[in-house]
Design an enzyme around this catalytic site. Structure first.
Site, PDB file in Angstrom:
ATOM      1  N   CYS A   7      -4.163  -1.822  -2.083  1.00 50.56           N
ATOM      2  CA  CYS A   7      -4.540   0.251  -2.385  1.00 50.56           C
ATOM      3  C   CYS A   7      -5.184   0.125  -3.287  1.00 50.56           C
ATOM      4  O   CYS A   7      -4.767   0.071  -4.795  1.00 50.56           O
ATOM      5  CB  CYS A   7      -3.195   0.254  -2.963  1.00 50.56           C
ATOM      6  N   ASN A   8      -6.222   0.193  -3.458  1.00 55.42           N
ATOM      7  CA  ASN A   8      -7.269   0.991  -4.472  1.00 55.42           C
ATOM      8  C   ASN A   8      -6.139   2.170  -5.600  1.00 55.42           C
ATOM      9  O   ASN A   8      -6.742   1.356  -6.675  1.00 55.42           O
ATOM     10  CB  ASN A   8      -8.805   1.540  -4.118  1.00 55.42           C
TER      11      ASN A   8
ATOM     12  N   TYR B 212      -0.217   8.370  -1.867  1.00 55.67           N
ATOM     13  CA  TYR B 212      -0.255   8.465  -3.357  1.00 55.67           C
ATOM     14  C   TYR B 212      -1.782   8.642  -5.057  1.00 55.67           C
ATOM     15  O   TYR B 212      -1.617   9.606  -5.850  1.00 55.67           O
ATOM     16  CB  TYR B 212      -0.728   7.178  -4.244  1.00 55.67           C
ATOM     17  N   GLY B 213      -2.711   9.089  -3.675  1.00 58.99           N
ATOM     18  CA  GLY B 213      -4.418   9.396  -4.344  1.00 58.99           C
ATOM     19  C   GLY B 213      -4.185  10.336  -5.374  1.00 58.99           C
ATOM     20  O   GLY B 213      -5.273  11.382  -5.427  1.00 58.99           O
TER      21      GLY B 213
ATOM     22  N   ASP C 251       0.784  -1.182  -0.002  1.00 57.64           N
ATOM     23  CA  ASP C 251       0.124  -0.353   0.288  1.00 57.64           C
ATOM     24  C   ASP C 251       0.863   1.435  -0.362  1.00 57.64           C
ATOM     25  O   ASP C 251       2.083   1.080  -0.014  1.00 57.64           O
ATOM     26  CB  ASP C 251      -0.710  -0.218   1.474  1.00 57.64           C
ATOM     27  N   SER C 252       0.470   2.541  -0.207  1.00 59.14           N
ATOM     28  CA  SER C 252       0.850   3.792  -0.412  1.00 59.14           C
ATOM     29  C   SER C 252       1.987   3.582   1.433  1.00 59.14           C
ATOM     30  O   SER C 252       1.805   5.142   1.316  1.00 59.14           O
ATOM     31  CB  SER C 252      -0.167   4.957  -0.547  1.00 59.14           C
TER      32      SER C 252
ATOM     33  N   CYS D 155     -10.650   3.641   0.133  1.00 62.65           N
ATOM     34  CA  CYS D 155      -9.410   2.951   0.201  1.00 62.65           C
ATOM     35  C   CYS D 155      -8.938   2.720   1.208  1.00 62.65           C
ATOM     36  O   CYS D 155     -10.023   3.058   1.837  1.00 62.65           O
ATOM     37  CB  CYS D 155      -9.196   5.036   0.110  1.00 62.65           C
ATOM     38  N   THR D 156      -8.525   1.740   1.272  1.00 58.40           N
ATOM     39  CA  THR D 156      -7.801   1.133   2.335  1.00 58.40           C
ATOM     40  C   THR D 156      -7.588   1.736   3.990  1.00 58.40           C
ATOM     41  O   THR D 156      -7.677   1.488   4.902  1.00 58.40           O
ATOM     42  CB  THR D 156      -6.769  -0.404   1.907  1.00 58.40           C
ATOM     43  N   HIS D 157      -7.081   2.929   3.533  1.00 57.00           N
ATOM     44  CA  HIS D 157      -7.001   3.607   4.729  1.00 57.00           C
ATOM     45  C   HIS D 157      -8.755   4.328   5.502  1.00 57.00           C
ATOM     46  O   HIS D 157      -8.422   4.236   6.882  1.00 57.00           O
ATOM     47  CB  HIS D 157      -6.168   5.522   4.540  1.00 57.00           C
TER      48      HIS D 157
HETATM   49  N1  DGL Z   1      -4.954   3.415   0.633  1.00 58.77           N
HETATM   50  C1  DGL Z   1      -4.725   3.727  -0.285  1.00 58.77           C
HETATM   51  C2  DGL Z   1      -6.077   3.819  -1.143  1.00 58.77           C
HETATM   52  O1  DGL Z   1      -6.808   2.693  -0.885  1.00 58.77           O
HETATM   53  C3  DGL Z   1      -4.177   5.263  -1.119  1.00 58.77           C
HETATM   54  C4  DGL Z   1      -3.508   6.322  -0.296  1.00 58.77           C
HETATM   55  C5  DGL Z   1      -3.284   7.465  -1.030  1.00 58.77           C
HETATM   56  O2  DGL Z   1      -3.686   8.397  -1.119  1.00 58.77           O
HETATM   57  O3  DGL Z   1      -1.614   7.466  -0.366  1.00 58.77           O
HETATM   58  O4  DGL Z   1      -6.420   4.274  -2.717  1.00 58.77           O
END
Ligand code: DGL
Length: 255
Positions: free
Chosen positions: A75-76, A44-45, A12-13, A185-187
């Site tokens: 990470c989506n 990342y998003g 994941d990011s 988003c996995t966060h």
């Molecule tokens: N956890 C990531 C996801 O599932 C994105 C987090 C990020 O923006 O870095 O999309």
């Protein structure tokens, strides 16, 4: 050639993929896991797609070099930007990518009002449009980008006043209006208590973690690659900070 004793790599990011790792460990406690969070480059998003793709390919290369039978892109955003490239580059490995659990929402709430909360990259990529078109007849979908929430989760503030302040104006128009909110988003699952409270308590919160874990198990089983222990869990983070590793371990057991 992959072997049963190779790692299941989870990427994941940052710390968000822990919400997927916990489902994997629940389902397959006897496996060996190597988790890598790229917190030095998170979020990342909000980056250009080309940057997310390059960062994801670099992380995958690092993980593949360690010997892994499967790579779970937890990470989506990274899935949306790079899953096609990853599968082309590593055709002999199992590559699983998480995506927003829109199908679960449509199956449970036919004709319902469904929100999808995700990063700007996930919501603007073609992959999401394709997913959306599969379900536009089944339910009404509202796209809800939530910039800023990933940073709070990375700082250990998923459930906090700050998170509530950030999310209140974003979710106010949806209070008591949604049948389900897909946490794309996995966060975000780590902020579920705050999100649920702001939505009014009648909205089902859905995430792709359990489905991704089941899919990983199915693929390993089909290829005769399930391991029967002893299990192992390595957590690494590009920030080099011990605090991030500790935050990962805390999130893994907390929820
Ligand atoms: N956890 C990531 C996801 O599932 C994105 C987090 C990020 O923006 O870095 O999309």
């Amino acid at each position: 050639m992959s072997s049963r004793t190779d790692y299941i790599a989870v990427f994941d990011s940052g710390v968000g993929g822990i919400s997927v790792l916990r489902e994997l460990v629940k389902l397959m406690p006897q496996e060996r896991y190597l988790y890598f969070g790229d917190s030095a480059n998170a979020p990342y998003g909000t980056r250009p797609t080309s940057e997310v793709r390059a960062l994801t390919l670099a992380a995958a290369e690092r993980l593949m070099a360690r010997g892994c039978k499967a790579l779970v892109v937890a990470c989506n955003t990274a899935t949306a930007a790079a899953i096609i490239d990853l599968r082309a580059k590593y055709p002999d490995r199992i590559i699983i990518g998480i995506e927003p659990a829109l199908k679960v929402a449509a199956d449970h709430f036919p004709g319902g009002e469904v929100g999808v909360m995700a990063t700007p990259v996930t919501l603007r990529e073609e992959k999401f449009d394709v997913l959306l078109h599969r379900f536009t007849d089944a339910c009404t979908v509202h796209k809800i980008p939530a910039p800023g929430l990933v940073e709070l989760v990375e700082s250990g503030l998923a459930v906090s006043e700050d998170a509530e302040e950030l999310l209140r104006p974003l979710l106010a128009p949806y209070r008591d209006r949604l049948d389900a909110l897909v946490l794309g988003c996995t966060h975000y699952p780590f902020a579920a208590p705050v999100i649920g409270k702001l939505l009014g308590g009648h909205t089902a919160l859905l995430d792709g973690g359990p489905g991704t874990a089941r899919q990983t198990k199915r693929r390993l089983e089909a290829e005769g690659l399930l391991f029967d222990g002893p299990g192992e869990l390595l957590i690494e983070n590009s920030s080099g900070s011990q605090e991030m590793i500790e935050l990962c371990r805390k999130l893994l057991v907390e929820h």
